[in-house]
Motif scaffolding. Structure first.
Motif, PDB file in Angstrom:
ATOM      1  N   ARG A 152      69.820  -3.355  13.978  1.00 28.09           N
ATOM      2  CA  ARG A 152      70.840  -3.223  12.945  1.00 28.09           C
ATOM      3  C   ARG A 152      70.895  -4.495  12.089  1.00 28.09           C
ATOM      4  NH1 ARG A 152      75.670  -1.793  16.039  1.00 28.09           N
ATOM      5  NH2 ARG A 152      74.310  -0.434  17.235  1.00 28.09           N
ATOM      6  N   LEU A 153      70.772  -5.640  12.818  1.00 23.94           N
ATOM      7  CA  LEU A 153      70.821  -6.928  12.138  1.00 23.94           C
ATOM      8  C   LEU A 153      69.680  -7.038  11.135  1.00 23.94           C
ATOM      9  CD1 LEU A 153      72.954  -9.019  12.759  1.00 23.94           C
ATOM     10  CD2 LEU A 153      71.223 -10.316  13.974  1.00 23.94           C
ATOM     11  N   GLU A 154      68.517  -6.547  11.579  1.00 26.18           N
ATOM     12  CA  GLU A 154      67.359  -6.621  10.705  1.00 26.18           C
ATOM     13  C   GLU A 154      67.583  -5.780   9.455  1.00 26.18           C
ATOM     14  OE1 GLU A 154      62.791  -6.369  11.883  1.00 26.18           O
ATOM     15  OE2 GLU A 154      64.162  -6.578  13.572  1.00 26.18           O
ATOM     16  N   GLU A 155      68.183  -4.584   9.689  1.00 25.87           N
ATOM     17  CA  GLU A 155      68.489  -3.734   8.545  1.00 25.87           C
ATOM     18  C   GLU A 155      69.407  -4.476   7.585  1.00 25.87           C
ATOM     19  OE1 GLU A 155      70.176  -0.016   9.791  1.00 25.87           O
ATOM     20  OE2 GLU A 155      68.434   0.375  11.070  1.00 25.87           O
ATOM     21  N   ARG A 156      70.416  -5.125   8.186  1.00 24.43           N
ATOM     22  CA  ARG A 156      71.381  -5.808   7.333  1.00 24.43           C
ATOM     23  C   ARG A 156      70.722  -6.954   6.587  1.00 24.43           C
ATOM     24  NH1 ARG A 156      76.723  -6.238  10.999  1.00 24.43           N
ATOM     25  NH2 ARG A 156      76.862  -4.040  11.442  1.00 24.43           N
ATOM     26  N   ALA A 157      69.829  -7.674   7.327  1.00 27.60           N
ATOM     27  CA  ALA A 157      69.138  -8.798   6.683  1.00 27.60           C
ATOM     28  C   ALA A 157      68.346  -8.292   5.497  1.00 27.60           C
ATOM     29  CB  ALA A 157      68.214  -9.485   7.681  1.00 27.60           C
ATOM     30  N   GLN A 158      67.715  -7.117   5.694  1.00 30.47           N
ATOM     31  CA  GLN A 158      66.926  -6.572   4.600  1.00 30.47           C
ATOM     32  C   GLN A 158      67.836  -6.201   3.429  1.00 30.47           C
ATOM     33  OE1 GLN A 158      64.453  -3.371   5.808  1.00 30.47           O
ATOM     34  NE2 GLN A 158      63.233  -3.421   3.955  1.00 30.47           N
ATOM     35  N   ALA A 159      68.955  -5.546   3.786  1.00 26.21           N
ATOM     36  CA  ALA A 159      69.904  -5.162   2.739  1.00 26.21           C
ATOM     37  C   ALA A 159      70.386  -6.403   1.995  1.00 26.21           C
ATOM     38  CB  ALA A 159      71.078  -4.420   3.350  1.00 26.21           C
ATOM     39  N   LEU A 160      70.651  -7.465   2.805  1.00 31.11           N
ATOM     40  CA  LEU A 160      71.114  -8.718   2.221  1.00 31.11           C
ATOM     41  C   LEU A 160      70.069  -9.287   1.284  1.00 31.11           C
ATOM     42  CD1 LEU A 160      73.823  -9.994   2.841  1.00 31.11           C
ATOM     43  CD2 LEU A 160      72.630 -11.654   4.245  1.00 31.11           C
ATOM     44  N   GLY A 161      68.794  -9.222   1.757  1.00 32.30           N
ATOM     45  CA  GLY A 161      67.698  -9.705   0.914  1.00 32.30           C
ATOM     46  C   GLY A 161      67.651  -8.942  -0.399  1.00 32.30           C
ATOM     47  N   ASP A 162      67.786  -7.591  -0.298  1.00 37.40           N
ATOM     48  CA  ASP A 162      67.769  -6.778  -1.514  1.00 37.40           C
ATOM     49  C   ASP A 162      68.915  -7.186  -2.429  1.00 37.40           C
ATOM     50  OD1 ASP A 162      65.652  -5.549  -0.441  1.00 37.40           O
ATOM     51  OD2 ASP A 162      66.702  -3.717   0.182  1.00 37.40           O
ATOM     52  N   ALA A 163      70.109  -7.334  -1.786  1.00 36.03           N
ATOM     53  CA  ALA A 163      71.282  -7.702  -2.583  1.00 36.03           C
ATOM     54  C   ALA A 163      71.047  -9.044  -3.261  1.00 36.03           C
ATOM     55  CB  ALA A 163      72.517  -7.761  -1.696  1.00 36.03           C
ATOM     56  N   ASN A 164      70.425  -9.966  -2.503  1.00 37.18           N
ATOM     57  CA  ASN A 164      70.151 -11.296  -3.046  1.00 37.18           C
ATOM     58  C   ASN A 164      69.212 -11.203  -4.237  1.00 37.18           C
ATOM     59  OD1 ASN A 164      70.481 -14.068  -3.018  1.00 37.18           O
ATOM     60  ND2 ASN A 164      68.536 -14.334  -1.960  1.00 37.18           N
ATOM     61  N   ASN A 165      68.167 -10.358  -4.079  1.00 40.91           N
ATOM     62  CA  ASN A 165      67.239 -10.184  -5.194  1.00 40.91           C
ATOM     63  C   ASN A 165      67.973  -9.663  -6.416  1.00 40.91           C
ATOM     64  OD1 ASN A 165      65.143 -11.060  -3.706  1.00 40.91           O
ATOM     65  ND2 ASN A 165      64.371  -9.052  -3.141  1.00 40.91           N
ATOM     66  N   ALA A 166      68.823  -8.642  -6.164  1.00 40.48           N
ATOM     67  CA  ALA A 166      69.584  -8.067  -7.275  1.00 40.48           C
ATOM     68  C   ALA A 166      70.444  -9.142  -7.932  1.00 40.48           C
ATOM     69  CB  ALA A 166      70.460  -6.921  -6.780  1.00 40.48           C
ATOM     70  N   LEU A 167      71.054  -9.967  -7.038  1.00 37.82           N
ATOM     71  CA  LEU A 167      71.919 -11.033  -7.531  1.00 37.82           C
ATOM     72  C   LEU A 167      71.120 -12.021  -8.378  1.00 37.82           C
ATOM     73  CD1 LEU A 167      74.887 -11.618  -7.110  1.00 37.82           C
ATOM     74  CD2 LEU A 167      74.241 -13.307  -5.411  1.00 37.82           C
ATOM     75  N   GLN A 168      69.905 -12.356  -7.877  1.00 33.56           N
ATOM     76  CA  GLN A 168      69.048 -13.276  -8.631  1.00 33.56           C
ATOM     77  C   GLN A 168      68.774 -12.711 -10.017  1.00 33.56           C
ATOM     78  OE1 GLN A 168      67.895 -16.211  -8.009  1.00 33.56           O
ATOM     79  NE2 GLN A 168      68.464 -16.508  -5.876  1.00 33.56           N
ATOM     80  N   ILE A 169      68.488 -11.414 -10.038  1.00 35.29           N
ATOM     81  CA  ILE A 169      68.196 -10.785 -11.332  1.00 35.29           C
ATOM     82  C   ILE A 169      69.424 -10.880 -12.233  1.00 35.29           C
ATOM     83  CG2 ILE A 169      67.718  -8.571 -12.445  1.00 35.29           C
ATOM     84  CD1 ILE A 169      65.969  -7.951  -9.946  1.00 35.29           C
ATOM     85  N   HIS A 170      70.604 -10.596 -11.623  1.00 37.48           N
ATOM     86  CA  HIS A 170      71.841 -10.686 -12.402  1.00 37.48           C
ATOM     87  C   HIS A 170      72.024 -12.088 -12.946  1.00 37.48           C
ATOM     88  CE1 HIS A 170      73.400  -6.753 -12.018  1.00 37.48           C
ATOM     89  NE2 HIS A 170      73.441  -6.764 -10.703  1.00 37.48           N
ATOM     90  N   ILE A 171      71.758 -13.065 -12.046  1.00 38.98           N
ATOM     91  CA  ILE A 171      71.953 -14.466 -12.453  1.00 38.98           C
ATOM     92  C   ILE A 171      71.031 -14.796 -13.622  1.00 38.98           C
ATOM     93  CG2 ILE A 171      71.561 -16.839 -11.734  1.00 38.98           C
ATOM     94  CD1 ILE A 171      72.615 -16.047  -8.996  1.00 38.98           C
ATOM     95  N   GLN A 172      69.773 -14.345 -13.510  1.00 32.26           N
ATOM     96  CA  GLN A 172      68.826 -14.629 -14.583  1.00 32.26           C
ATOM     97  C   GLN A 172      69.294 -13.983 -15.887  1.00 32.26           C
ATOM     98  OE1 GLN A 172      65.023 -13.389 -13.183  1.00 32.26           O
ATOM     99  NE2 GLN A 172      64.852 -15.086 -11.713  1.00 32.26           N
ATOM    100  N   GLU A 173      69.752 -12.721 -15.742  1.00 31.00           N
ATOM    101  CA  GLU A 173      70.227 -12.038 -16.945  1.00 31.00           C
ATOM    102  C   GLU A 173      71.399 -12.800 -17.551  1.00 31.00           C
ATOM    103  OE1 GLU A 173      71.119  -8.137 -15.648  1.00 31.00           O
ATOM    104  OE2 GLU A 173      69.028  -7.451 -15.767  1.00 31.00           O
ATOM    105  N   ARG A 174      72.279 -13.245 -16.650  1.00 28.64           N
ATOM    106  CA  ARG A 174      73.466 -13.952 -17.115  1.00 28.64           C
ATOM    107  C   ARG A 174      73.068 -15.266 -17.787  1.00 28.64           C
ATOM    108  NH1 ARG A 174      79.156 -14.283 -15.422  1.00 28.64           N
ATOM    109  NH2 ARG A 174      79.810 -16.273 -16.289  1.00 28.64           N
TER     110      ARG A 174
END
Lengths: 150, 587
Positions: B190-212
């Motif tokens: 479950r933790l691994e799933e969450r880590a992956q989800a977190l990684g995805d969220a982080n990537n999305a966040l990075q993209i948002h940050i770049q856009e911003r």
């Protein structure tokens, strides 16, 4: 009652080696003197075995060492008193049985006590006759005489 | 991450398998324990039975004579003697007819049966019953009966309790370990799933940050262009004056022969053009799209520079006064943003003074400041106007984005919010004091920088027109510019040769090897620009210096970053002499 005891006594006694007839030959139970049992003894002795040998009841007025008796029940008669009968088989490998404690000189004496038939054993006489009495029998005896004969 | 997709379910399966294995192990342990218990119990019973049989045989041997001669009393003694053994519950002696001769039973227990039992031994769960014949020689005298209780259940259980407790503990331990392992595996998955989800969220966040970041950069650029728009009116007016001076000056130069007059008007035209050049260079530098980059800035030199622009953007009825302390500390800010900030404040001041007035910029040091979050040394830059001022409710909202008191079409409401954003991002703050009809003071507090401002190295080579300076290959596509520059080069005692393109320059360099320097325009029609030419030349003729020139500020920046000498247009003859001289000397 005494008749039944007679043959039962036999199983508690060891004869010296060679004194008993070869296996298959009968062991003689001699009633010396007046016979108080009659047919009862024969019934009791029938089909009984002593160390693998049949028991034969013989009746006789007098007895001697040559009579071939292994077990003697001596009641005495006019022709031979108990004492003389005992004397005549003294030293022979024979189990002598008498009634009453006054009749000294036999191996086993039947005594009536409190209405029951008990017995006393004279180990010294038994030893003189070369017999060994089982400790089981001695434990049941009213008294055991052990020591030099007076 | 396909490997992870494959890996996850596998780890889950092995987790379940391990948990199942642990449970099976625990069950097996319990089963083995039970089997051992049953076996022990059986062995115990067998041993007890043997013991009882031996006791029965002893009894049989003991009562032989008593039985033979019907001695009930003696038989009873033997039988009762057995009562000393607490396990013996009942005992009996029987004659050949099976009649009970002597019997004994523990109080409360069932008495020995009145007739002899048939079998040699019989078993009941609670008892061990043994019968044995009584013999003397071959003669059977009767039989004995012996009944013993098996050790009471609580005692037996107590005997097994220790082992059972250990067993149960072990089983429990194994189960708990197994279940724990299983749960751990599941939790890991479950933790691994969450880590992956977190990684995805982080990537999305990075993209948002770049856009911003891109959006913010665009906003900054927009704010700059807005500020320039505000300046334009004043600048156009200024340029008209300059053009008036130049045009009128040339007219008079053409019409008069008086050398004194010619000298004076030539000087006036030159001055006007210098001013124009200065203004355009400031504007170009200001409008350049540049990333937010804090640098150490010396305000005492930067603000006078900027005031040239300010003066042009304000009206003539507004005087600008600078009062800067000599020993102003350096600050570390983005210089373009600082300029935009000052322009925004100045434009606001201008609009607050419709009938004219004065704008004063005061700079001084504020050592050991302690105001809220601001702790330490700061530089205070106050911009003071004597305009109409603001009401208190406007002051409170002055820094809000899109708040403006100006009519629609004149203000965006972003000016002071840019000021606020700039000072906060620089680790400082902005304060505003204002009252209707009393003017406004806006103070920027900027943290002192521990670094010192870089000192600009200025190389000045005096133009020496006396002797031959060498051969110059001039690459310039514009004939008018080429005409002027050729004249300037000759005036500086260079021997220039002009070509119109980079390709032509390479051809002539192939034929002649006597050039001392290449001076090339950067933006030219045709495939090869000045940068490409400079690269080829520095490869093929590493000893031949190249100086580039352009009026495009971005091209100039690119070339300077690539390490080439750049002389921005327009330039005066002194600057040309200085740059070419420095290039030849390899400075």
């Amino acid at each position: 009652m005494k008749a039944a005891y007679l043959y039962k006594l036999v199983s508690f006694v060891d004869w010296p080696p060679g004194s008993l007839p070869p296996p298959g030959a009968p062991v003689n139970l001699c009633v010396v003197g007046d016979d108080p049992f009659g047919a009862t003894l024969d019934q009791v002795a029938q089909n009984q075995q002593v160390n693998g040998r049949p028991l034969i009841v013989r009746r006789m007025a007098t007895v001697s060492k040559s009579s071939g008796c292994h077990v003697l029940y001596i009641t005495g008669s006019k022709r031979q008193s108990i004492a003389s009968a005992l004397q005549s088989v003294k030293g022979a490998p024979s189990l002598t049985i008498t009634d009453g404690t006054e009749a000294r000189g036999s191996v086993v004496q039947f005594v009536v006590r409190e209405g029951r038939v008990r017995f006393t054993v004279d180990v010294t006489i038994a030893a003189q006759n070369g017999l060994t009495i089982s400790a089981k029998l001695l434990s049941l005896a009213l008294s055991v005489r052990d020591g030099p004969t007076s | 991450m396909t490997w992870r997709d494959e890996f996850q379910p596998r780890s889950g399966r092995s987790g379940f398998a391990f948990g199942g294995l642990a449970l099976i192990g625990a069950l097996a342990l319990v089963a083995v324990g039970l089997l051992m218990g049953i076996y022990n119990e059986q062995a115990y019973r067998a041993q007890k039975t043997r013991e009882v049989a031996v006791q029965a045989q002893i009894l049989a041997a003991s009562v032989t004579a008593a039985l033979a001669f019907d001695d009930r009393k003696v038989a009873l003694e033997y039988v009762e003697a057995l009562g000393a053994n607490p396990e013996v519950e009942a005992a009996g002696v029987y004659d050949t007819q099976g009649r009970l001769l002597a019997g004994h039973a523990r109080p409360g227990a069932a008495p020995a049966p009145s007739t002899a039992a048939k079998g040699p031994t019989s078993r009941d769960d609670r008892y061990i019953v043994v019968t044995a014949p009584v013999r003397q020689g071959e003669a059977v005298m009767g039989s004995v009966y012996l009944r013993t209780v098996v050790e009471a259940l609580p005692q037996r259980l107590a005997r097994y309790a220790g082992v059972a407790v250990l067993l149960v503990m072990a089983a429990l331990l194994v189960s708990v370990l197994g279940v724990g392992q299983m749960l751990l595996k599941r939790a890991n998955a479950r933790l691994e799933e969450r880590a992956q989800a977190l990684g995805d969220a982080n990537n999305a966040l990075q993209i948002h940050i770049q856009e911003r970041e891109r959006a913010e950069e665009a906003l900054r650029q927009g704010q700059k262009m807005e500020a320039i728009g505000k300046l334009t009116g004043g600048l156009a007016h200024d340029f008209n004056n300059l053009l008036m001076v130049a045009s009128g000056g040339l007219d008079i130069l053409e019409k008069t022969e008086d050398p004194v007059k010619r000298q004076r008007f030539a000087g006036a035209v030159r001055q006007a053009l210098d001013r124009g050049a200065e203004l355009t260079s400031k504007l170009l530098a200001f409008s350049r799209r540049s990333p937010l980059k804090p640098e150490v800035v010396d305000l005492s030199t930067r603000i006078p520079d900027l005031s040239i622009l300010l003066e042009r953007s304000l009206r003539e009825d507004i005087t600008v006064e600078l009062r800067l302390a000599d020993d102003l500390w350096p600050v570390e800010v983005d210089s373009t943003q600082l300029e935009v900030t000052l322009l925004n404040i100045a434009v606001n001041a201008r609009d607050a003074m419709p009938k004219g007035g004065s704008l004063t910029i005061v700079g001084n040091n504020q050592p050991d400041l302690a105001e809220g979050e601001l702790i330490g040394d700061f530089v205070r830059l106050s911009i003071i106007d004597d305009g109409v001022g603001m009401a208190a409710e406007h002051v409170a909202r002055a820094f809000e984005p899109f708040f403006t008191t100006k009519e629609v079409g004149r203000g965006t409401g972003l000016g002071l919010s840019q000021v606020y954003g700039f000072t906060r991002a620089s680790g400082g703050d902005v304060q505003i004091e204002s009252a209707p009809e009393l003017g406004t003071v806006i103070s920027l507090l900027l943290p002192r920088s521990a670094k010192s401002a870089p000192v600009k190295a200025s190389v000045t080579v005096q133009p020496t027109a006396s002797s031959n300076q060498g051969r110059v290959l001039l690459v310039e596509d514009d004939d008018n510019v080429a005409l002027i520059v050729l004249e300037m080069l000759q005036a500086l005692a260079y021997q220039p040769t002009r070509v119109e393109s980079g390709a032509a320059a390479l051809r002539i360099l192939n034929q002649r090897s006597d050039f001392d320097i290449v001076f090339s325009d950067m933006v030219m029609p045709g495939g090869m620009g000045g940068m490409d030419l400079a690269r080829v030349v520095s490869q093929k003729y590493p000893r031949l210096p190249v100086v580039l020139t352009t009026g495009f500020s971005e091209a100039a920046t690119t070339a300077a970053k690539a390490g080439f000498r750049v002389l921005p247009k327009p330039y005066a003859i002194e600057a040309l002499a200085s740059e070419l001289g420095a290039a030849r000397q390899g400075v």
